[in-house]
Design an enzyme around this catalytic site. Sequence first.
Site, PDB file in Angstrom:
ATOM      1  N   GLY A 134       2.572   2.132  10.632  1.00  0.00           N
ATOM      2  CA  GLY A 134       3.410   3.485  10.555  1.00  0.00           C
ATOM      3  C   GLY A 134       4.096   3.736  11.928  1.00  0.00           C
ATOM      4  O   GLY A 134       4.759   4.915  12.002  1.00  0.00           O
ATOM      5  N   HIS A 136      -9.542   1.021   4.940  1.00  0.00           N
ATOM      6  CA  HIS A 136      -8.133   1.315   5.852  1.00  0.00           C
ATOM      7  C   HIS A 136      -8.313   2.277   6.925  1.00  0.00           C
ATOM      8  O   HIS A 136      -9.055   3.130   6.600  1.00  0.00           O
ATOM      9  CB  HIS A 136      -7.059   1.802   4.709  1.00  0.00           C
ATOM     10  CG  HIS A 136      -5.783   1.685   5.337  1.00  0.00           C
ATOM     11  ND1 HIS A 136      -5.308   2.767   6.109  1.00  0.00           N
ATOM     12  CD2 HIS A 136      -4.828   1.099   5.022  1.00  0.00           C
ATOM     13  CE1 HIS A 136      -4.068   2.395   6.632  1.00  0.00           C
ATOM     14  NE2 HIS A 136      -3.646   1.365   5.905  1.00  0.00           N
ATOM     15  N   LYS A 192       0.119   4.136  -0.379  1.00  0.00           N
ATOM     16  CA  LYS A 192      -0.396   5.408   0.311  1.00  0.00           C
ATOM     17  C   LYS A 192      -0.324   6.727  -0.661  1.00  0.00           C
ATOM     18  O   LYS A 192      -0.164   6.502  -1.780  1.00  0.00           O
ATOM     19  CB  LYS A 192      -0.188   5.722   1.618  1.00  0.00           C
ATOM     20  CG  LYS A 192      -0.232   4.403   2.613  1.00  0.00           C
ATOM     21  CD  LYS A 192      -0.011   4.807   4.042  1.00  0.00           C
ATOM     22  CE  LYS A 192       0.066   3.421   4.617  1.00  0.00           C
ATOM     23  NZ  LYS A 192       0.013   3.611   6.272  1.00  0.00           N
ATOM     24  N   SER A 231       3.549  -1.984  10.552  1.00  0.00           N
ATOM     25  CA  SER A 231       5.245  -2.002  10.478  1.00  0.00           C
ATOM     26  C   SER A 231       5.654  -3.542  10.369  1.00  0.00           C
ATOM     27  O   SER A 231       6.556  -3.960  11.155  1.00  0.00           O
ATOM     28  CB  SER A 231       5.543  -1.528  11.972  1.00  0.00           C
ATOM     29  OG  SER A 231       5.007  -0.374  12.295  1.00  0.00           O
ATOM     30  N   GLU A 282      -6.717   4.614   7.868  1.00  0.00           N
ATOM     31  CA  GLU A 282      -6.781   6.112   7.608  1.00  0.00           C
ATOM     32  C   GLU A 282      -7.998   6.484   7.122  1.00  0.00           C
ATOM     33  O   GLU A 282      -8.441   7.695   7.341  1.00  0.00           O
ATOM     34  CB  GLU A 282      -5.389   6.201   6.699  1.00  0.00           C
ATOM     35  CG  GLU A 282      -4.113   6.097   7.753  1.00  0.00           C
ATOM     36  CD  GLU A 282      -3.041   5.365   6.769  1.00  0.00           C
ATOM     37  OE1 GLU A 282      -2.971   5.347   5.137  1.00  0.00           O
ATOM     38  OE2 GLU A 282      -1.948   5.034   7.398  1.00  0.00           O
ATOM     39  N   ASN A 284       0.850  -1.141   0.112  1.00  0.00           N
ATOM     40  CA  ASN A 284       0.063   0.007   0.145  1.00  0.00           C
ATOM     41  C   ASN A 284       0.997   1.265  -0.025  1.00  0.00           C
ATOM     42  O   ASN A 284       1.455   1.527   1.162  1.00  0.00           O
ATOM     43  CB  ASN A 284      -0.865  -0.023   1.405  1.00  0.00           C
ATOM     44  CG  ASN A 284      -1.671   1.227   1.528  1.00  0.00           C
ATOM     45  OD1 ASN A 284      -1.751   1.922   0.362  1.00  0.00           O
ATOM     46  ND2 ASN A 284      -2.222   1.462   2.511  1.00  0.00           N
ATOM     47  N   GLY A 331       4.787   1.412   4.739  1.00  0.00           N
ATOM     48  CA  GLY A 331       6.270   1.912   4.726  1.00  0.00           C
ATOM     49  C   GLY A 331       7.406   1.103   3.889  1.00  0.00           C
ATOM     50  O   GLY A 331       8.073   1.689   3.112  1.00  0.00           O
ATOM     51  N   GLU A 374      -5.254  -5.157  10.541  1.00  0.00           N
ATOM     52  CA  GLU A 374      -4.305  -3.952  10.996  1.00  0.00           C
ATOM     53  C   GLU A 374      -4.551  -3.247  12.119  1.00  0.00           C
ATOM     54  O   GLU A 374      -5.351  -2.282  12.252  1.00  0.00           O
ATOM     55  CB  GLU A 374      -4.341  -3.093   9.881  1.00  0.00           C
ATOM     56  CG  GLU A 374      -4.035  -3.574   8.438  1.00  0.00           C
ATOM     57  CD  GLU A 374      -3.534  -2.425   7.492  1.00  0.00           C
ATOM     58  OE1 GLU A 374      -2.359  -2.660   6.749  1.00  0.00           O
ATOM     59  OE2 GLU A 374      -4.036  -1.435   7.136  1.00  0.00           O
TER      60      GLU A 374
HETATM   61  C1  PEP Z   1      -0.761   0.098   6.108  1.00  0.00           C
HETATM   62  O1  PEP Z   1      -0.935   1.394   6.244  1.00  0.00           O
HETATM   63  O2  PEP Z   1      -1.534  -0.473   5.440  1.00  0.00           O
HETATM   64  C2  PEP Z   1       0.478  -0.389   6.794  1.00  0.00           C
HETATM   65  C3  PEP Z   1       0.674  -1.709   7.277  1.00  0.00           C
HETATM   66  O3  PEP Z   1       1.517   0.555   7.038  1.00  0.00           O
HETATM   67  P1  PEP Z   1       2.865   0.359   7.635  1.00  0.00           P
HETATM   68  O4  PEP Z   1       3.508  -0.913   7.078  1.00  0.00           O
HETATM   69  O5  PEP Z   1       3.707   1.426   7.264  1.00  0.00           O
HETATM   70  O6  PEP Z   1       2.679   0.019   9.033  1.00  0.00           O
END
Ligand code: PEP
Length: 253
Positions: A176, A98, A11, A216, A100, A9, A238, A170
């Site tokens: 993040g 998601h 983003k 993460s 966010e 992803n 990320g 998640e």
């Molecule tokens: C995400 O936003 O789907 C995600 C898993 O982000 P990160 O890997 O950066 O924690």
Amino acid sequence: MRKHIVAGNWKMNLTFTEADELLDDLMSELEKVELPRDTQVIVCPPFPYLEMASDYANDSYFMVGAQNVSDQEKGAYTGEVSAAMLESCEIDYCIVGHSERRAYYGETDALVAAKVNQLLAHGLKPIVCVGEVLEEREAGRQLDVVKKQVEGGLFHLSAEQMQQVIIAYEPVWAIGTGKTATPDQAQEIHAHIRSLLAAKYGQAVADEVSILYGGSCKPSNAKELFAKPDIDGGLIGGASLKAEDFMGIVQSF
Ligand code: PEP
């Protein structure tokens, strides 16, 4: 049997040139490895780069997904992108719900359900995100929160439709932040989600649905997470922005 999936992803990151470079790097890295047949790699760039990503995907071993879709079929919805448009651009997957989008754009389970309906009606596979925030985990409410999201976003579907869905657990406190859920914490929720699916649709359907972990996830922790019986891969934020890191995760099965 269900697939092992690693989905990136991106983003709202990268310029066109940077996206082109990342796709090129990813294609080169994928050429070097032989992945098991049941492993699926998905890249979810921002809308303007979907076509470029699809062109790369045609010559490579990955599929392309969008990061969002409208809950409406078509018409006067300025700024929205419909599932029919994604279908016409031959996009196969789309992230929905998601955290966010839930936090910043007020997406509810009902809206997630409507988006899932649009995607399925147009032959796309939804990647539906669920997960608790820190206060909910601290209050020991994570199982209930995830249950409500799974039921509200998905349980109107038929068993046949449910088998087209990918779920991503998640924990919001891990996205993040550099804080990863421990493999045991993640496995507990994944097993919970699968048991909810089994109770509603039967064990055979539950066993077909890939449940990804996100939060993460990186090359250094992916192996341990993916070794758990109900963790079928990852949704990667990320670490999907560097081909080397993303490939490190892809090769963690
Ligand atoms: C995400 O936003 O789907 C995600 C898993 O982000 P990160 O890997 O950066 O924690």
